[in-house]
Design a protein around this motif. Sequence first.
Motif, PDB file in Angstrom:
ATOM      1  N   SER A  43       0.790  -1.337  -0.073  1.00 21.64           N
ATOM      2  CA  SER A  43      -0.111  -0.062  -0.010  1.00 21.64           C
ATOM      3  C   SER A  43       0.740   1.296  -0.052  1.00 21.64           C
ATOM      4  O   SER A  43       1.859   1.354   0.733  1.00 21.64           O
ATOM      5  N   GLY A  44       0.369   2.104  -1.127  1.00 19.98           N
ATOM      6  CA  GLY A  44       1.442   3.413  -0.928  1.00 19.98           C
ATOM      7  C   GLY A  44       2.431   3.364  -1.775  1.00 19.98           C
ATOM      8  O   GLY A  44       3.313   4.160  -2.275  1.00 19.98           O
ATOM      9  N   SER A  45       2.681   1.877  -2.454  1.00 20.26           N
ATOM     10  CA  SER A  45       3.938   1.898  -3.529  1.00 20.26           C
ATOM     11  C   SER A  45       3.909   2.829  -4.777  1.00 20.26           C
ATOM     12  O   SER A  45       4.942   2.980  -5.409  1.00 20.26           O
ATOM     13  N   LYS A  47       0.872   1.948  -6.928  1.00 23.07           N
ATOM     14  CA  LYS A  47       0.335   1.007  -7.921  1.00 23.07           C
ATOM     15  C   LYS A  47      -0.768   1.757  -8.651  1.00 23.07           C
ATOM     16  O   LYS A  47      -1.085   1.605  -9.896  1.00 23.07           O
ATOM     17  N   SER A  48      -1.860   2.415  -7.720  1.00 17.57           N
ATOM     18  CA  SER A  48      -2.967   2.905  -8.533  1.00 17.57           C
ATOM     19  C   SER A  48      -2.408   4.158  -9.196  1.00 17.57           C
ATOM     20  O   SER A  48      -3.190   4.350 -10.378  1.00 17.57           O
ATOM     21  N   THR A  49      -1.593   4.946  -8.935  1.00  9.43           N
ATOM     22  CA  THR A  49      -1.180   6.053  -9.609  1.00  9.43           C
ATOM     23  C   THR A  49      -0.710   5.492 -10.974  1.00  9.43           C
ATOM     24  O   THR A  49      -0.941   6.207 -12.068  1.00  9.43           O
ATOM     25  N   LEU A  50       0.265   4.528 -11.031  1.00 14.56           N
ATOM     26  CA  LEU A  50       0.868   4.002 -12.404  1.00 14.56           C
ATOM     27  C   LEU A  50      -0.514   3.549 -13.112  1.00 14.56           C
ATOM     28  O   LEU A  50      -0.642   3.583 -14.025  1.00 14.56           O
TER      29      LEU A  50
HETATM   30  P1  ADP Z   1      -0.948   2.131  -4.017  1.00 13.64           P
HETATM   31  O1  ADP Z   1      -2.015   2.165  -4.906  1.00 13.64           O
HETATM   32  O2  ADP Z   1       0.264   1.290  -4.247  1.00 13.64           O
HETATM   33  O3  ADP Z   1      -1.511   2.070  -2.493  1.00 13.64           O
HETATM   34  P2  ADP Z   1      -0.858   4.949  -4.596  1.00 13.64           P
HETATM   35  O4  ADP Z   1      -0.778   5.225  -6.025  1.00 13.64           O
HETATM   36  O5  ADP Z   1      -2.400   5.157  -4.317  1.00 13.64           O
HETATM   37  O6  ADP Z   1      -0.189   3.813  -3.983  1.00 13.64           O
HETATM   38  O7  ADP Z   1      -0.061   6.144  -3.700  1.00 13.64           O
HETATM   39  C1  ADP Z   1       1.139   6.450  -3.842  1.00 13.64           C
HETATM   40  C2  ADP Z   1       1.855   7.614  -3.145  1.00 13.64           C
HETATM   41  O8  ADP Z   1       0.957   8.566  -3.551  1.00 13.64           O
HETATM   42  C3  ADP Z   1       1.010   7.477  -1.749  1.00 13.64           C
HETATM   43  O9  ADP Z   1       2.206   8.069  -0.893  1.00 13.64           O
HETATM   44  C4  ADP Z   1      -0.038   8.151  -1.593  1.00 13.64           C
HETATM   45  O10 ADP Z   1      -0.206   8.898  -0.403  1.00 13.64           O
HETATM   46  C5  ADP Z   1       0.269   9.220  -2.617  1.00 13.64           C
HETATM   47  N1  ADP Z   1      -0.960   9.811  -3.325  1.00 13.64           N
HETATM   48  C6  ADP Z   1      -1.787   9.114  -4.097  1.00 13.64           C
HETATM   49  N2  ADP Z   1      -2.708   9.946  -4.469  1.00 13.64           N
HETATM   50  C7  ADP Z   1      -2.507  11.175  -4.165  1.00 13.64           C
HETATM   51  C8  ADP Z   1      -2.971  12.624  -4.019  1.00 13.64           C
HETATM   52  N3  ADP Z   1      -4.108  12.652  -5.128  1.00 13.64           N
HETATM   53  N4  ADP Z   1      -2.670  13.561  -3.443  1.00 13.64           N
HETATM   54  C9  ADP Z   1      -1.644  13.299  -2.847  1.00 13.64           C
HETATM   55  N5  ADP Z   1      -0.818  12.344  -2.697  1.00 13.64           N
HETATM   56  C10 ADP Z   1      -1.378  11.220  -3.452  1.00 13.64           C
END
Ligand code: ADP
Length: 233
Positions: A43-45, A47-50
């Motif tokens: 969690s937080g790596s 993935k969702s952003t990618l």
């Molecule tokens: P995962 O899907 O692996 O849990 P995310 O892609 O959701 O990871 O998040 C990666 C990092 O970016 C985390 O530190 C998260 O807190 C941060 N993050 C994600 N979305 C936002 C946003 N809209 N604004 C600020 N920080 C974000």
Amino acid sequence: MPILSTLNLKKYYGKDPQTTVKALDDISLTVEKGEFVAIVGTSGSGKSTLLHMLGGLDRPTEGKVTVDGNELFAMSDEKLTIFRRRSVGFVFQSYNLVPILNVLENITLPIELDGGRIDRTYLDEVIQALGLQSKIHSLPSNLSGGQQQRVAIARALATKPSIILADEPTGNLDSKTSQEVLILLKQMSEKFNQTIVMITHNESIAQTADRIIRIEDGHIVSGNAAPAGAKTL
Ligand code: ADP
Ligand code: ADP
């Protein structure tokens, strides 16, 4: 040429340098047509952003994403929306089916919305391959979670997208049903030469994929080697 690639992809959240979060920091990866790839990380790596970047749902801070020869972020928002509708299939943890439409209507909805023509032969093959023949007139509320996810997979396949992006597709399913859905994803990838990229935090879920790309703190730590037989960049 890979069906999907990213080059030096970066996504930073926040403008203040003191508090900027480098959600993705220099991600370059390639996926070949027909591959079933899992992207794994805690969690937080990132993935969702990618996944959002790969699907053109959100713009990067820097870098490129190319899908089937199209550079996503060189497009206007309008063009990108059309491209996404035609060329990217999404499968979510929460199925996202329309409750008032039956299974067949749910599956064909993206084609209808896009004004496309329905390839009945292909659609029948997809429905058959996912074991949904007897359910096509059912409403989603009368289906189990696993069946609903199979409908979502059929819907994603229906438009013959360049890539399918799956976000924790088994997150709401028990472990037996999860395995069934994963095996179906793998079979669909093979049968239809369909490229599928799945994100998950669960190592055992990832094992079904052809290849695992691991990310930590916005970096790829392993798994970005090209598959056997494929040319490297
Ligand atoms: P995962 O899907 O692996 O849990 P995310 O892609 O959701 O990871 O998040 C990666 C990092 O970016 C985390 O530190 C998260 O807190 C941060 N993050 C994600 N979305 C936002 C946003 N809209 N604004 C600020 N920080 C974000
Ligand atoms: P989950 O419940 O698995 O986390 P969501 O259904 O919340 O997934 O969707 C994840 C993200 O993708 C959300 O930000 C949502 O707005 C977006 N999204 C969902 N479906 C689509 C779609 N068909 N086209 C564009 N964006 C979508």
